[in-house]
Design an enzyme around this catalytic site. Structure first.
Site, short mmCIF file in Angstrom:
data_model
loop_
_atom_site.label_atom_id
_atom_site.label_comp_id
_atom_site.label_asym_id
_atom_site.label_seq_id
_atom_site.Cartn_x
_atom_site.Cartn_y
_atom_site.Cartn_z
N TYR A 113 3.88 -0.44 -4.88
CA TYR A 113 5.25 0.09 -4.86
C TYR A 113 5.29 1.43 -4.13
O TYR A 113 4.57 2.37 -4.49
CB TYR A 113 5.73 0.24 -6.30
CG TYR A 113 6.95 1.09 -6.52
CD1 TYR A 113 8.15 0.82 -5.85
CD2 TYR A 113 6.93 2.16 -7.42
CE1 TYR A 113 9.28 1.60 -6.06
CE2 TYR A 113 8.05 2.94 -7.64
CZ TYR A 113 9.23 2.65 -6.96
OH TYR A 113 10.34 3.43 -7.16
N LYS B 101 14.13 -3.39 -15.56
CA LYS B 101 14.05 -4.66 -14.83
C LYS B 101 14.34 -5.86 -15.74
O LYS B 101 15.14 -6.73 -15.39
CB LYS B 101 12.66 -4.81 -14.21
CG LYS B 101 12.19 -3.59 -13.43
CD LYS B 101 13.13 -3.19 -12.31
CE LYS B 101 12.58 -1.98 -11.56
NZ LYS B 101 13.47 -1.55 -10.46
N ASP C 213 1.12 -1.07 -15.37
CA ASP C 213 2.58 -0.96 -15.30
C ASP C 213 3.16 -2.36 -15.43
O ASP C 213 3.05 -3.18 -14.51
CB ASP C 213 2.98 -0.32 -13.97
CG ASP C 213 4.46 0.01 -13.89
OD1 ASP C 213 5.26 -0.76 -14.47
OD2 ASP C 213 4.82 1.00 -13.25
N ILE D 51 6.45 -3.38 -16.12
CA ILE D 51 7.91 -3.32 -16.23
C ILE D 51 8.58 -4.62 -15.82
O ILE D 51 9.76 -4.81 -16.10
CB ILE D 51 8.49 -2.14 -15.43
CG1 ILE D 51 8.28 -2.32 -13.93
CG2 ILE D 51 7.90 -0.83 -15.90
CD1 ILE D 51 9.01 -1.27 -13.10
#
Length: 478
Positions: free
Chosen positions: A165, A292, A250, A252
């Site tokens: 990202y 999200k 992570d 999410i």
């Protein structure tokens, strides 16, 4: 009035700029935020000329935003059915005063209790979470930065598998001084993590005299849109045990998995390894948010989950610099308390994501463009290597600018994600209507068809057709 042409005026402006810069801190003056990345530059161009079906049908369509709007109608309907919650009432009694005065950075117990249940359910109850190990933060961005402050000193490093990202260059590095060491993954195995790639990244860090404090991964992956396998997760755990370092996972996008294989959290895998040594459970940390999965990024509800008591204690203190408002905590706790709604919401969202992903993949396929097979997330990892004038990142940038400026689609080039292979792009599909996505696909097909037509009719190469566009692109760049 005509512009001043005196040379000393330009000199004065330059001096004035330096004086203003000297009055600011080094952090404020240096160009280390990452805002000059093509990821952010594409957003800036979109904001100047946003697409609208009626008001601006030739504008730029935003396909660089990983935002989940597909089930917003379900949330809106729930809010309409529960006006007391929105009006800050509990059982018909106003709780406005309590919420307006509440400032404890430990967070509302009601929200933390609901969150750990929600996290367990999304992960198929493969692992249980307890509220005592959870820290609330104003979004996952802050959660990741807090973990850097907790685990690393300025100049220390974290290994990140590529592509990753683009915002991590800002989130992990800008204020913390932590360095990122890319671990380059290859399209030859679908960009999967291997033990050899981990070791190579570690050796690179050593050559740069960087102390590696851990590895950070996104699972499901942003930008690949795939879930990590148990093999990959075990590679990470073995590596962390061997090097005595941390793992930040992570997660999410854990609720966006719409196709097999199912999502497996690293916490579940490490709990299964009863023979793991070196107290690895205390060095596994999870980042999560509702941005999200629940589609509410504006609520800024993020969290850190860790079995390490010291990390939880310090992260909780640091969270005081970015708290989730009490009103938001109250609202979200009540949404999650409605188990029937939330789990139906997740299931329906996953169905809608799959349908939307298939629309994108089909539209791109009709234009002669393939995608990495995905099973999660709000985007696809798109292979446009065959459209490059040469196998270089310069050619990738040219193609990106052409798609942005002439086709009117803001997509994210792989170089902004630190991909080691030019020609890959992240394309988002969940932040727009079906009608807008169809417009985007028509534009892309028209672009490809016209390019092929130029090549065939004029007998020129694709590189020559690109060169013909460079003059107008250069104007935009300047």
């Amino acid at each position: 009035m005509a512009p001043c042409t005196h040379s000393y005026c330009g000199w004065f402006d330059d001096v004035k700029g330096r004086v203003l810069t000297d009055m600011l801190s080094r952090k404020a003056s240096e160009d280390s935020h990452g805002q000059n990345s093509s990821y952010f530059l594409g957003w800036q161009e979109y904001q100047k000329n946003p697409y609208h079906l009626i008001r601006n049908p030739t504008g730029i369509i935003q396909m660089g935003l990983a935002e989940n709007q597909l089930s917003f109608d379900l949330l809106k309907s729930w809010l309409q059915r529960n006006p007391d919650i929105v009006g800050m009432k509990q059982d018909g009694v106003s709780v406005f005063k309590e919420l307006a005065l509440f400032q404890d950075y430990h967070g509302l117990p009601a929200l933390k209790n609901e969150l750990v249940e929600f996290m367990s359910k999304i992960r198929g109850n493969g692992t249980n979470f307890v509220p005592e190990n959870l820290v609330l933060t104003a979004g996952a961005t802050l959660a990741n930065e807090i973990m850097m402050f907790c685990l690393a000193d300025p100049g220390d490093a974290f290994i990140l598998p590529t592509p990753y990202y683009p915002g991590f260059d800002r989130d992990l590095k800008w204020r913390t001084g932590v360095e990122i060491v890319p671990m380059h993954c290859s399209s030859s195995n679908g960009f999967r993590i291997t033990s050899s790639a981990l070791k190579q990244a570690y050796k690179k860090a050593q050559k740069l005299n960087l102390k590696v404090k851990g590895v950070l991964v996104t699972n499901p992956s942003n930008p690949l849109g795939i879930t990590m396998t148990r093999t990959e997760l075990n590679h990470l755990i073995d590596f962390a045990i061997e090097k005595n370092i941390h793992i930040i996972s992570d997660e999410i996008y854990s609720g966006t998995v719409f196709d097999p294989p199912k999502f497996v959290s690293i916490m579940e895998v490490v709990n299964e390894r009863t023979n793991s040594i070196n107290n690895i459970r205390n060095r596994i940390h999870i980042i999560y948010s509702l941005s999200k999965d629940l589609g509410v990024p504006g609520f800024r509800v993020g969290m850190i989950y860790s079995n390490n008591e010291m990390v939880v204690d310090v992260a909780t203190k640091m969270s005081s610099f970015g708290l989730v408002s009490s009103q938001t905590q109250h609202l979200v706790a009540n949404v999650l308390k409605d188990k029937k709604f939330t789990f139906n919401y997740i299931e329906e969202t996953q169905r809608r994501l799959k349908r939307r992903m298939e629309m994108l993949v089909c539209g791109l396929r009709n234009a002669g463009i393939q995608c990495l097979k995905s099973n999660a997330g709000l985007f696809c990892w798109v292979d446009m290597r065959h459209l490059l004038s040469s196998a270089t990142f310069e050619a990738e940038k040219e193609l990106w600018m052409m798609i942005l400026c002439h086709v009117g689609l803001n997509i994210s080039p792989g170089s902004s994600c630190h991909c080691s292979e030019p020609g890959w792009f992240r394309v988002c599909f969940a932040n727009m209507s079906e009608a807008t996505l169809k417009v985007a696909m028509r534009r892309m097909k028209s672009f490809i068809d016209s390019t092929v037509s130029v090549v065939n009719e004029n007998g020129c190469t694709y590189e020559q057709s690109v060169n013909a566009e460079r003059e107008s692109i250069a104007k935009w760049v300047n």
